[in-house]
Design an enzyme around this catalytic site. Structure first.
Site, PDB file in Angstrom:
ATOM      1  CG  ASP A  67      41.294 -36.612  50.937  1.00  0.00           C
ATOM      2  OD1 ASP A  67      40.844 -35.656  50.708  1.00  0.00           O
ATOM      3  OD2 ASP A  67      41.735 -37.422  50.177  1.00  0.00           O
ATOM      4  CG  HIS A 138      45.383 -42.702  46.091  1.00  0.00           C
ATOM      5  ND1 HIS A 138      46.563 -42.095  46.818  1.00  0.00           N
ATOM      6  CD2 HIS A 138      45.035 -41.427  45.740  1.00  0.00           C
ATOM      7  CE1 HIS A 138      46.768 -41.026  46.625  1.00  0.00           C
ATOM      8  NE2 HIS A 138      45.545 -40.531  45.901  1.00  0.00           N
TER       9      HIS A 138
HETATM   10  C1  F6R Z   1      42.199 -35.592  47.192  1.00  0.00           C
HETATM   11  C2  F6R Z   1      42.153 -37.058  47.091  1.00  0.00           C
HETATM   12  C3  F6R Z   1      43.030 -37.669  46.120  1.00  0.00           C
HETATM   13  C4  F6R Z   1      43.441 -37.103  44.631  1.00  0.00           C
HETATM   14  C5  F6R Z   1      44.443 -38.089  43.924  1.00  0.00           C
HETATM   15  C6  F6R Z   1      44.493 -37.314  42.526  1.00  0.00           C
HETATM   16  O1  F6R Z   1      41.138 -34.943  47.925  1.00  0.00           O
HETATM   17  O2  F6R Z   1      41.525 -37.544  47.672  1.00  0.00           O
HETATM   18  O3  F6R Z   1      42.883 -38.913  46.100  1.00  0.00           O
HETATM   19  O4  F6R Z   1      42.113 -37.120  44.193  1.00  0.00           O
HETATM   20  O5  F6R Z   1      45.433 -38.107  44.506  1.00  0.00           O
HETATM   21  O6  F6R Z   1      45.162 -36.087  42.767  1.00  0.00           O
HETATM   22  P1  F6R Z   1      45.456 -35.369  41.484  1.00  0.00           P
HETATM   23  O7  F6R Z   1      44.454 -34.789  41.018  1.00  0.00           O
HETATM   24  O8  F6R Z   1      46.143 -33.894  42.000  1.00  0.00           O
HETATM   25  O9  F6R Z   1      46.051 -35.879  40.591  1.00  0.00           O
END
Ligand code: F6R
Length: 250
Positions: A67, A138
């Site tokens: 993304d 998500h």
């Molecule tokens: C990042 C992405 C998001 C993260 C998710 C968890 O490219 O696509 O879906 O993987 O928001 O974020 P963290 O790892 O910061 O808790």
């Protein structure tokens, strides 16, 4: 699904990085799907260290990121392109021509999404997709919704995601409100999926996603239907799902 419990963030990162390293050792021209965020940072640090030590060679591999924020370009420190350069790409020998991220500054969003899907297909699809999970379930920026959105698309970010991401911006008002993301079908078409999850605050969503109903209200729940999905998490993240997991990890 396969579940691998790690002791802590460092152990989780070691395990995830070893799985990614195994992929490139077995298939030097493999195609990675990559994520940003806190979860993969430790694994990226290890991959960079192993590259520096000459253990891994990325020269024939490619990568597609999940993304990118709409409106942010590569020079913006909050863009995912910037994150990837800073935390991984500048430290490994993957060719620039093989590193793909949706273009946050694209003028025509539909054309950009179609271009991205075609680029993935053009490389033969993703061999292993690395994922984190958001507090609301998500994956990528596939937010809770009434339907699973399939291909790469432009999406409005939810309040929960904008709140979570505001830590990276000076003011909440600076957080972009839209992003490009691979869709659920794009992710599900990856031959393997590796989701990493860390911390007690993700324990509840991990249980809903991996042991609750498969529903677009919890987008990560679709991974229950993937034929080769592995979840690596630390003790905090596994605190609620541990009781569902058998001795084999399934
Ligand atoms: C990042 C992405 C998001 C993260 C998710 C968890 O490219 O696509 O879906 O993987 O928001 O974020 P963290 O790892 O910061 O808790």
């Amino acid at each position: 699904m396969r579940f691998i419990e790690a002791v802590d963030y460092e152990d989780m990162s070691q395990k995830a990085a070893r799985i990614l390293a195994a992929q490139i050792i077995m298939e030097p021209d493999c195609v990675f799907g990559l994520a940003t965020g806190d979860s993969p940072l430790g694994a990226y640090r290890l991959l960079a260290e192993w590259r520096a030590a000459g253990v891994l060679d990325f020269s024939r591999a490619s990568a597609f990121n999940l993304d990118e924020y709409r409106g942010l370009g590569p020079d913006s420190p909050q863009s995912y392109r910037f994150f990837m350069e800073e935390n991984l790409f500048s430290k490994i020998n993957m060719l620039e021509a093989n590193r793909f991220i949706p273009d946050g500054l694209a003028g025509d969003p539909d054309a950009e999404c179609a271009r991205y899907e075609a680029a993935i297909d053009g490389r033969g699809g993703i061999d292993i997709q690395l994922l984190g999970i958001g507090n609301n379930g998500h994956i990528g920026f596939n937010e809770p919704s009434d339907e699973f959105k399939t291909d790469t698309h432009l999406t409005d970010l939810t309040k929960s995601t904008i709140d979570a991401n505001s830590r990276f911006f000076e003011q909440r008002a600076d957080v972009p409100v839209q992003a490009y993301t691979m869709g659920i079908r794009t992710i599900m078409r990856a031959r393997k999926v590796l989701l990493i999850v860390s911390g007690e605050r993700k324990a509840e969503i991990a249980e809903r996603a991996f042991f609750g109903a498969v529903t677009p209200q919890v987008p990560a729940s679709i991974l229950q239907l993937h034929g080769d999905a592995t979840v690596v998490g630390d003790a905090g993240a596994f605190s609620l799902i541990r009781r569902h997991i058998g001795r084999t990890g399934n």
